[in-house]
Structure formats: structure tokens, C-alpha cells
Scaffold this motif. Structure first.
Motif, PDB file in Angstrom:
ATOM      1  N   SER A  21      -7.843   4.696  -2.874  1.00 18.60           N
ATOM      2  CA  SER A  21      -8.168   6.103  -2.692  1.00 18.60           C
ATOM      3  C   SER A  21      -9.552   6.227  -2.075  1.00 18.60           C
ATOM      4  CB  SER A  21      -8.151   6.843  -4.035  1.00 18.60           C
ATOM      5  OG  SER A  21      -6.884   6.784  -4.642  1.00 18.60           O
ATOM      6  N   THR A  28     -10.787  17.413   3.627  1.00 25.36           N
ATOM      7  CA  THR A  28     -10.245  16.447   4.585  1.00 25.36           C
ATOM      8  C   THR A  28      -9.672  17.144   5.817  1.00 25.36           C
ATOM      9  OG1 THR A  28      -8.255  16.407   3.193  1.00 25.36           O
ATOM     10  CG2 THR A  28      -9.784  14.561   2.973  1.00 25.36           C
ATOM     11  N   LYS A  71      -2.806  11.313   3.066  1.00 22.24           N
ATOM     12  CA  LYS A  71      -3.923  12.061   2.490  1.00 22.24           C
ATOM     13  C   LYS A  71      -3.412  13.267   1.734  1.00 22.24           C
ATOM     14  CE  LYS A  71      -5.037  14.996   6.459  1.00 22.24           C
ATOM     15  NZ  LYS A  71      -6.123  15.601   7.279  1.00 22.24           N
ATOM     16  N   THR A  77      -8.618  13.734  -0.474  1.00 26.22           N
ATOM     17  CA  THR A  77      -8.551  12.293  -0.699  1.00 26.22           C
ATOM     18  C   THR A  77      -7.628  11.626   0.314  1.00 26.22           C
ATOM     19  OG1 THR A  77      -8.954  12.590  -3.069  1.00 26.22           O
ATOM     20  CG2 THR A  77      -8.006  10.491  -2.383  1.00 26.22           C
ATOM     21  N   LEU A  78      -8.078  10.499   0.823  1.00 27.50           N
ATOM     22  CA  LEU A  78      -7.289   9.644   1.709  1.00 27.50           C
ATOM     23  C   LEU A  78      -6.774   8.479   0.884  1.00 27.50           C
ATOM     24  CD1 LEU A  78      -6.561   9.015   4.779  1.00 27.50           C
ATOM     25  CD2 LEU A  78      -8.569   7.499   4.719  1.00 27.50           C
ATOM     26  N   CYS A  95     -13.243   3.110   3.915  1.00 26.30           N
ATOM     27  CA  CYS A  95     -12.729   4.380   4.403  1.00 26.30           C
ATOM     28  C   CYS A  95     -13.700   4.901   5.464  1.00 26.30           C
ATOM     29  CB  CYS A  95     -12.645   5.349   3.229  1.00 26.30           C
ATOM     30  SG  CYS A  95     -12.288   7.040   3.631  1.00 26.30           S
TER      31      CYS A  95
END
Length: 115
Positions: A21, A28, A71, A77-78, A95
């Protein structure tokens, strides 16, 4: 200022799974590009998977069919779902996110796959 914080790394046996994560400090939806990179010890950083705001996905040949990038805009969150892990996937995973002309990086999370 953008902060990216990775989590979910660890030690896993070959064939196992992990889900990484990357929590962002802002929406995002504001990033035109997000990605996962990895850097094995003593080697260069390499691109693993990318996700554009338009929904386009790309993967390195070495992870196609095993890894999935996604995501959650609701959670900012990715994610990187990693299945059928191999010892050669061992690396620090980072990330990255592009906001206008700037690229931001997280500090990384270690993934170690034992044979």
C-alpha cells in the motif's frame, strides 16, 4: 508538499503473496501518474507498474500476470497486489506520483522472497 508512505512489505516464501500500500497525503485524483518501482540490492531502480489518472495500466514484462496495480481514491491509496512471488522479486519497493511537473517518492518498503 506531497508525502507518500509505503507499507505491506515483508518476508514471504516463493509462491506466496503480498499486497503493498502507498498512502498519499492528498487526493490520488490529483496525480496524473502513479507507479511502483523496485530496487534490488546493488542494482538500479526499475519500473514495475504504472497507473495513469485516465486508468491506463502498464507492467514490466517480469511481473505481468502476477502483479496488479490499483488505487482507491476514497482512501487516497495506491496498491500493488503481488502473487506467485519469486526470489528475483526481492527488492525495496517504492511508490511514485507525479503532480504537475514534480515527481514525489516514498521511502520504500522491503520485500524479501525466500526460495
Amino acid at each position: 508538499q506531497v508525502q507518500l508512505v509505503e507499507s505491506g512489505g515483508g518476508l514471504v516464501q516463493a509462491g506466496g503473496t503480498l499486497k503493498l500500500s502507498c498512502a498519499a497525503s492528498r487526493s490520488t485524483l490529483s496525480f496524473n501518474f502513479m507507479a511502483w518501482y523496485r530496487q534490488p540490492t546493488g542494482k538500479d531502480r526499475e519500473l514495475v507498474a504504472t497507473l495513469t489518472n485516465g486508468g491506463m495500466l502498464t507492467y514490466a514484462d517480469s511481473v505481468k500476470g502476477r502483479f496488479t496495480i490499483s488505487k482507491s481514491n476514497a482512501k487516497n491509496t495506491l496498491y500493488l497486489q503481488m502473487n506467485n512471488l519469486k526470489p528475483e522479486d526481492t527488492a525495496v519497493y517504492y511508490c511514485a506520483a507525479d503532480l504537475f511537473s514534480a515527481r514525489y517518492w516514498g521511502r520504500g518498503t522491503q520485500v524479501t522472497v525466500s526460495s
